[in-house]
Design a protein around this motif. Structure first.
Motif, PDB file in Angstrom:
ATOM      1  N   GLU A 108       0.850  -1.187   0.000  1.00  0.00           N
ATOM      2  CA  GLU A 108       0.000   0.000   0.000  1.00  0.00           C
ATOM      3  C   GLU A 108       0.890   1.242   0.000  1.00  0.00           C
ATOM      4  N   ARG A 109       0.426   2.261  -0.700  1.00  0.00           N
ATOM      5  CA  ARG A 109       1.140   3.542  -0.708  1.00  0.00           C
ATOM      6  C   ARG A 109       0.202   4.590  -0.138  1.00  0.00           C
ATOM      7  N   ASP A 110       0.688   5.373   0.821  1.00  0.00           N
ATOM      8  CA  ASP A 110      -0.165   6.420   1.389  1.00  0.00           C
ATOM      9  C   ASP A 110       0.057   7.742   0.667  1.00  0.00           C
ATOM     10  N   GLU A 111      -0.645   8.779   1.136  1.00  0.00           N
ATOM     11  CA  GLU A 111      -0.595  10.078   0.451  1.00  0.00           C
ATOM     12  C   GLU A 111       0.794  10.717   0.490  1.00  0.00           C
ATOM     13  N   THR A 112       1.639  10.284   1.417  1.00  0.00           N
ATOM     14  CA  THR A 112       2.994  10.851   1.488  1.00  0.00           C
ATOM     15  C   THR A 112       3.975  10.114   0.579  1.00  0.00           C
ATOM     16  N   GLY A 113       3.527   8.985   0.028  1.00  0.00           N
ATOM     17  CA  GLY A 113       4.399   8.185  -0.813  1.00  0.00           C
ATOM     18  C   GLY A 113       5.051   7.033  -0.072  1.00  0.00           C
ATOM     19  N   ALA A 114       4.847   6.974   1.245  1.00  0.00           N
ATOM     20  CA  ALA A 114       5.404   5.867   2.026  1.00  0.00           C
ATOM     21  C   ALA A 114       4.679   4.576   1.665  1.00  0.00           C
ATOM     22  N   ILE A 115       5.402   3.463   1.668  1.00  0.00           N
ATOM     23  CA  ILE A 115       4.779   2.175   1.371  1.00  0.00           C
ATOM     24  C   ILE A 115       4.754   1.293   2.612  1.00  0.00           C
ATOM     25  N   THR A 116       3.735   0.450   2.654  1.00  0.00           N
ATOM     26  CA  THR A 116       3.574  -0.528   3.718  1.00  0.00           C
ATOM     27  C   THR A 116       3.391  -1.882   3.058  1.00  0.00           C
ATOM     28  N   VAL A 117       4.094  -2.876   3.560  1.00  0.00           N
ATOM     29  CA  VAL A 117       3.972  -4.237   3.035  1.00  0.00           C
ATOM     30  C   VAL A 117       3.248  -5.066   4.087  1.00  0.00           C
ATOM     31  N   LYS A 118       2.175  -5.749   3.664  1.00  0.00           N
ATOM     32  CA  LYS A 118       1.374  -6.563   4.577  1.00  0.00           C
ATOM     33  C   LYS A 118       1.142  -7.933   3.966  1.00  0.00           C
ATOM     34  N   THR A 119       0.927  -8.901   4.840  1.00  0.00           N
ATOM     35  CA  THR A 119       0.525 -10.221   4.369  1.00  0.00           C
ATOM     36  C   THR A 119      -0.980 -10.185   4.127  1.00  0.00           C
ATOM     37  N   TYR A 120      -1.481 -11.138   3.345  1.00  0.00           N
ATOM     38  CA  TYR A 120      -2.919 -11.224   3.120  1.00  0.00           C
ATOM     39  C   TYR A 120      -3.650 -11.456   4.440  1.00  0.00           C
ATOM     40  N   GLU A 121      -3.047 -12.216   5.340  1.00  0.00           N
ATOM     41  CA  GLU A 121      -3.679 -12.471   6.630  1.00  0.00           C
ATOM     42  C   GLU A 121      -3.878 -11.166   7.402  1.00  0.00           C
ATOM     43  N   GLN A 122      -2.880 -10.281   7.352  1.00  0.00           N
ATOM     44  CA  GLN A 122      -3.012  -8.993   8.027  1.00  0.00           C
ATOM     45  C   GLN A 122      -4.149  -8.175   7.425  1.00  0.00           C
ATOM     46  N   VAL A 123      -4.249  -8.168   6.118  1.00  0.00           N
ATOM     47  CA  VAL A 123      -5.308  -7.411   5.449  1.00  0.00           C
ATOM     48  C   VAL A 123      -6.675  -7.978   5.805  1.00  0.00           C
ATOM     49  N   VAL A 124      -6.807  -9.296   5.820  1.00  0.00           N
ATOM     50  CA  VAL A 124      -8.082  -9.930   6.174  1.00  0.00           C
ATOM     51  C   VAL A 124      -8.478  -9.541   7.594  1.00  0.00           C
TER      52      VAL A 124
END
Length: 81
Positions: free
Chosen positions: A34-50
Motif C-alpha cells: 500500500e502507498r499512502d498520500e505521502t508516498g510511504a509504502i507498507t507491506v502486509k501479508t494477506y492475513e493482516q489485510v483480512v
C-alpha cells in the motif's frame, strides 16, 4: 527495528531472511503493498489485510443474526418450510 532490502532485476525486492522468519513469510506467499498520500509504502501479508477488514466490518454485523436464521426466514417467505 529497521531492515534494509535490495531491489534486484525485474523490480523484485529481497526481504531479509530474519524479517521473513519473524513474520512467517514463506516462498510463494503473496503480499499487499500500500502507498499512502505521502508516498510511504507498507507491506502486509494477506492475513493482516483480512484481519483489518474483519475488524472494520465487525461493528456492522449484528451478533444476534446468523446465516442459519437468515436462511430460515427466507425459506419461510418462499413457503419452503
Amino acid at each position: 527495528m529497521t531492515y534494509h532490502a535490495k531491489v534486484i532485476a525485474g523490480g523484485k525486492i529481497v526481504i531479509p531472511a530474519e524479517l521473513r522468519r519473524e513474520l512467517g513469510i514463506k516462498d510463494g506467499d503473496r503480499l499487499v503493498i500500500e502507498r499512502d498520500e505521502t508516498g510511504a509504502i507498507t507491506v502486509k501479508t494477506y492475513e493482516q489485510v483480512v484481519r483489518e477488514v474483519q475488524t472494520l466490518f465487525r461493528p456492522l454485523v449484528d451478533a444476534g443474526d446468523s446465516v442459519d436464521k437468515f436462511l430460515t426466514e427466507r425459506r419461510a417467505n418462499w413457503g419452503e418450510e
